[in-house]
Design a protein around this motif. Sequence first.
Motif, PDB file in Angstrom:
ATOM      1  N   GLN A 380       0.866  -1.182   0.000  1.00 46.58           N
ATOM      2  CA  GLN A 380       0.000   0.000   0.000  1.00 46.58           C
ATOM      3  C   GLN A 380       0.903   1.233   0.000  1.00 46.58           C
ATOM      4  O   GLN A 380       1.656   1.439   0.946  1.00 46.58           O
ATOM      5  CB  GLN A 380      -0.910   0.021   1.234  1.00 46.58           C
ATOM      6  CG  GLN A 380      -1.973  -1.049   1.247  1.00 46.58           C
ATOM      7  CD  GLN A 380      -2.937  -0.882   2.410  1.00 46.58           C
ATOM      8  OE1 GLN A 380      -2.648  -0.203   3.389  1.00 46.58           O
ATOM      9  NE2 GLN A 380      -4.097  -1.506   2.305  1.00 46.58           N
ATOM     10  N   HIS A 447      -6.963   2.036   1.732  1.00 47.71           N
ATOM     11  CA  HIS A 447      -7.366   0.735   2.278  1.00 47.71           C
ATOM     12  C   HIS A 447      -8.848   0.477   1.993  1.00 47.71           C
ATOM     13  O   HIS A 447      -9.619   0.103   2.861  1.00 47.71           O
ATOM     14  CB  HIS A 447      -7.086   0.715   3.785  1.00 47.71           C
ATOM     15  CG  HIS A 447      -7.116  -0.662   4.385  1.00 47.71           C
ATOM     16  ND1 HIS A 447      -6.239  -1.656   4.031  1.00 47.71           N
ATOM     17  CD2 HIS A 447      -7.924  -1.211   5.340  1.00 47.71           C
ATOM     18  CE1 HIS A 447      -6.484  -2.738   4.738  1.00 47.71           C
ATOM     19  NE2 HIS A 447      -7.515  -2.505   5.526  1.00 47.71           N
ATOM     20  N   GLY A 449     -12.119  -1.153  -0.401  1.00 49.85           N
ATOM     21  CA  GLY A 449     -12.467  -2.373  -1.126  1.00 49.85           C
ATOM     22  C   GLY A 449     -13.453  -2.115  -2.241  1.00 49.85           C
ATOM     23  O   GLY A 449     -14.142  -3.038  -2.684  1.00 49.85           O
ATOM     24  N   ASN A 474      -1.959  -3.083  -6.825  1.00 49.61           N
ATOM     25  CA  ASN A 474      -3.328  -3.412  -6.457  1.00 49.61           C
ATOM     26  C   ASN A 474      -4.065  -2.085  -6.292  1.00 49.61           C
ATOM     27  O   ASN A 474      -3.459  -1.025  -6.417  1.00 49.61           O
ATOM     28  CB  ASN A 474      -3.365  -4.251  -5.168  1.00 49.61           C
ATOM     29  CG  ASN A 474      -2.721  -3.528  -3.999  1.00 49.61           C
ATOM     30  OD1 ASN A 474      -3.238  -2.531  -3.497  1.00 49.61           O
ATOM     31  ND2 ASN A 474      -1.564  -4.019  -3.550  1.00 49.61           N
ATOM     32  N   SER A 476      -5.771  -1.014  -3.551  1.00 49.64           N
ATOM     33  CA  SER A 476      -6.137  -0.711  -2.170  1.00 49.64           C
ATOM     34  C   SER A 476      -5.887   0.744  -1.796  1.00 49.64           C
ATOM     35  O   SER A 476      -6.495   1.259  -0.854  1.00 49.64           O
ATOM     36  CB  SER A 476      -5.368  -1.626  -1.210  1.00 49.64           C
ATOM     37  OG  SER A 476      -3.976  -1.409  -1.322  1.00 49.64           O
TER      38      SER A 476
END
Length: 513
Positions: A380, A447, A449, A474, A476
């Motif tokens: 992250q 963070h 979804g 990713n 996130s």
Amino acid sequence: MAKGYARAVVYLLILSSVMLAATGVVYGYSYWWDELYSVAAAELGVGPMFRFLVLPDVHPPLYQLVLNLWIKVAGSGEQMVRALSFLFAISALAAFWWWASKRLTPVAKYTLLVFFATCILFPYYAQEARSYAMMLLLSTLASLAYLERLAHSGRAGTRLGYYALLGALSLTHYFGFIYAGVILLFTLYENRGDARRAIETVVVGLMCLIWPILHVVYGGIGEKSGDNFWIESNGVQSTLFHFSDGMLPHLNYLARLLSGTATEYVTAVLIVALLSGAALLARRAPEVREAGTGPGLWRRMIALLTGFLVVIALVDYHSPISTPRNFIVLLPVVSLLVGLTASGLKRAGVKHVVALVALGGIANLAVASLEVTRKIHPDQNHKAAVAFIEEQRDAGDPVYYLDRGGSMREVQHLVASFYFNEEVPLAPIAIGQVATLAPPYYVLMQHHGHNLDRVLADIARRGIAVEAFVPQNNESVAVVYVEGRDTHRPRHRAPMAAPAARMLVRRSSAPGP
């Protein structure tokens, strides 16, 4: 010659894992979400820290208090903060090494140390700004104190130190609280014939309950212990699966190959068979067969391991709390079991035990290297996301962050603002309101979804050109932004906070389907 070669291999494996664990001290990669919560809150005074984080959170306060003091001295930079966890982990390794040198044969000692140092839990959490490395140190010391029967010492100072260790462990993490409780129960059983010592143990146990009671009365503690903390459990097989995933992830991989959909059941069967076999072999070790303290060492080791797993399985049945990382509290006793198993194998006449230990250490290091590499990319990249906003936005452009609700909104604001180098007014916003904002604006998504493509499509349906900046492999962490400036004006991208980080820009300017 052979013995010297084997020792060199052991030292090389341990040194390699220590160097891997030190990555976070050398390389200042971005904090991830949970670390940001700890560090941002620790920068506050003790009173606000308790009010905004400790009481609403699901963890005891000792690590946060230590981190608060550490940050006052060393600052809140990634390398210095993670150095605290590294010191905890290295201290645990040193304490175990010292004890093993006095109590175990060379085969058991070096096997124990190789497993302890190369298990993924050691190098991974030795560089995370969370309580796990501290829990590892305290569980190592508390386990060794229990195995050495320090509760039965005739010296009051020694017994006080023993109970102080258990108290500190209970205040570090609720897995540590349960582990300390299991040790106290076994200590109470052993003191059943001595009323004075039994009362001492009961008093300490009652004192350890003070914080959880206060946490329930004045704080959240998982919505009064009825929450499942986002963790799912299907029964005892889930508990054993998480335990194996922390200690022996190779076993879980094997279970996936063998079973497909019934992975948890196969893993549970494999781990029970493996632990049972290891316990029987460990009983043959010279350290265990030694007259006097040997049999007691084996019984206490098995009691700690099985007793704790049974209690955690029962807790999981009501409110699941097991994750692989939490089982770092058992790393010392599992390492001892592995060491005594190797000693038992050697006594049984098995050749090349050291070679098997080396292969196991290499396999552990391979897994640890892959996971740490993924961790430091970073997984992250909050730092790069904020740097992008600071580089791109014009003065006056509003910046929002996702409102996650709950009882820790003040800490969420601190987390969102942590990496900003300048004073930027930040406002929380619900995900459903993002598409209704008037441009220009930036939304920091941390963070999360949510489906990023869907978020972009919802905004684009209004005929607005929208882009997203994703600074890792990713989604996130991302920045959704709509600019109100001239689109032909030259634009400057923010430098990445980590060399391995990548920048992905998604554009959407037409209505979605």
